[in-house]
Design an enzyme around this catalytic site. Structure first.
Site, PDB file in Angstrom:
ATOM      1  N   CYS A 142       0.251   0.232   5.670  1.00  0.00           N
ATOM      2  CA  CYS A 142      -0.585   0.185   4.636  1.00  0.00           C
ATOM      3  C   CYS A 142      -2.327   0.296   5.509  1.00  0.00           C
ATOM      4  O   CYS A 142      -2.130   1.374   6.068  1.00  0.00           O
ATOM      5  CB  CYS A 142      -0.766  -0.615   3.576  1.00  0.00           C
ATOM      6  SG  CYS A 142      -1.765  -0.153   2.233  1.00  0.00           S
ATOM      7  N   HIS A 235       4.428  -0.223   0.900  1.00  0.00           N
ATOM      8  CA  HIS A 235       4.852  -1.616   0.818  1.00  0.00           C
ATOM      9  C   HIS A 235       6.129  -1.914   0.347  1.00  0.00           C
ATOM     10  O   HIS A 235       6.315  -2.646  -0.646  1.00  0.00           O
ATOM     11  CB  HIS A 235       3.721  -2.267  -0.097  1.00  0.00           C
ATOM     12  CG  HIS A 235       2.119  -2.563   0.463  1.00  0.00           C
ATOM     13  ND1 HIS A 235       1.892  -3.357   1.311  1.00  0.00           N
ATOM     14  CD2 HIS A 235       0.965  -1.919   0.382  1.00  0.00           C
ATOM     15  CE1 HIS A 235       0.752  -3.301   1.661  1.00  0.00           C
ATOM     16  NE2 HIS A 235       0.089  -2.465   0.909  1.00  0.00           N
ATOM     17  N   GLU A 237       7.977  -4.035   1.500  1.00  0.00           N
ATOM     18  CA  GLU A 237       8.047  -5.698   1.532  1.00  0.00           C
ATOM     19  C   GLU A 237       7.375  -6.295   0.234  1.00  0.00           C
ATOM     20  O   GLU A 237       7.709  -7.574  -0.061  1.00  0.00           O
ATOM     21  CB  GLU A 237       7.086  -6.300   2.750  1.00  0.00           C
ATOM     22  CG  GLU A 237       5.758  -6.374   2.413  1.00  0.00           C
ATOM     23  CD  GLU A 237       4.881  -5.106   2.730  1.00  0.00           C
ATOM     24  OE1 GLU A 237       3.690  -4.959   2.458  1.00  0.00           O
ATOM     25  OE2 GLU A 237       5.421  -4.086   2.961  1.00  0.00           O
TER      26      GLU A 237
END
EC number: 2.3.1.31
Length: 319
Positions: A142, A235, A237
């Site tokens: 990011c 993202h 994760e």
């Protein structure tokens, strides 16, 4: 882990065409095994949440990983207790003489600020410069990806008309890189940002390749052709409730944020969010860890400096 077979077995060529990694016995027997040393540069204010997400993403590999957590000394954390940082984290001065197989640079909630106005920018650029001779491959996430792309390749971020907020479907522009082994032809990944980077500028840089993206999200995944830098602008994760917590936070601030796209069933915040990105997270992190780090990093980490010298001498001869 790779499949090991006798060298020159005809199936190797077929499987390679399907983007499946097969290692012949000659290469397997020559490999020396040791734990991988990964440095996590955690720039997020809620460090415990972020480190848990990254650890979860890295844990789906049989490879043994020694993880070192790093926080920037030039900014005092307002959300993480000092004792916690002293116990579990290191500063750059404490690791600058060490070598790492891989490094991960997280996002940070500073995307609307010019890079040079971020109070730890000088320290972060020093870390990124240092990584050229002390880290084999780096994964940027990011804002960290935007920062890395700007610092290493001079491509600045651009403010979007409105916040990109939700879970988006992406196209893979090149299936050949091993980073996408096991991926479907299209994949979902969360985004939460106000800025983007120019796809035209990325495509125009001879040292970069735009690997995945979409009309909505723009550039999603980019690599340097030497695989030393992997930039992920989303993202994968994220937990199931991460976007929900951000949405509730923004609502409480009166930011007037819209409901995250493709997240709640029927766009109803009262319903449980649908997770569409978990397998992508597993594949993205394990493929990076295996193919871009484990299979390539030197057994003696100090040799990274010598490899950097050889790359500079043969600049442009990327594989």
């Amino acid at each position: 882990m790779p499949i090991k077979v006798i060298k020159n077995l005809p199936a190797i060529t077929k499987l390679a065409q399907e983007n499946i990694f097969v290692m012949d016995t000659e290469r397997a027997e020559s490999q020396q095994i040791r734990p991988l040393h990964i440095l996590l540069v955690n720039l997020m204010p809620t460090k415990e949440v972020t480190e848990t997400q990254i650890l979860r993403a890295l844990s789906n590999s049989p490879l043994q990983v020694n993880l070192t957590l790093l926080h920037t000394a030039s900014r005092k954390s307002k959300n993480t207790d000092e004792a916690y940082l002293d116990t579990f984290y290191r500063t750059f001065d404490e690791v600058r003489d060490q070598f790492f197989d891989g490094m991960i640079v997280t996002g940070a909630p500073v995307e609307l600020m010019p890079f040079e106005e971020v109070d730890y920018w000088s320290e972060l650029t020093e870390i990124m410069d240092w990584s050229e001779e002390h880290v084999y491959s780096t994964l940027y996430i990011c804002w960290g990806a935007q920062a890395g792309l700007y610092h290493h390749f001079g491509i600045n971020k651009e403010v979007m008309p409105k916040k990109l907020f939700g879970v988006y479907l992406h196209d893979i522009y090149n299936e050949r890189p091993v980073l996408f082994r096991g991926f479907d032809e299209k994949f979902w990944m969360p985004h939460s940002r106000h800025t983007t980077v120019s796809q035209v500028a990325i495509r125009g840089n001879r040292d970069l390749e735009l690997l995945a993206g979409s009309a909505e999200s723009g550039a999603a995944i980019v690599r340097s052709l030497d695989n030393k830098h992997i930039f992920v602008f989303g993202h994968s994760e994220y937990d199931r409730d991460t976007l929900q917590r951000e949405y509730e936070r923004d609502i409480s601030r009166g930011d007037g944020v819209e409901i995250p796209e493709n997240y709640y069933p029927n766009d109803d915040p009262k319903q449980k969010p649908v997770v569409r990105w978990r397998s992508v997270s597993t594949l993205l992190f394990t493929n990076w860890l295996n193919y871009y780090v484990y299979q390539e990093t030197p057994y003696i980490l100090e040799q990274i400096q010598k490899m950097k010298f050889e790359r500079d001498k043969n600049q442009g001869a990327y594989i």
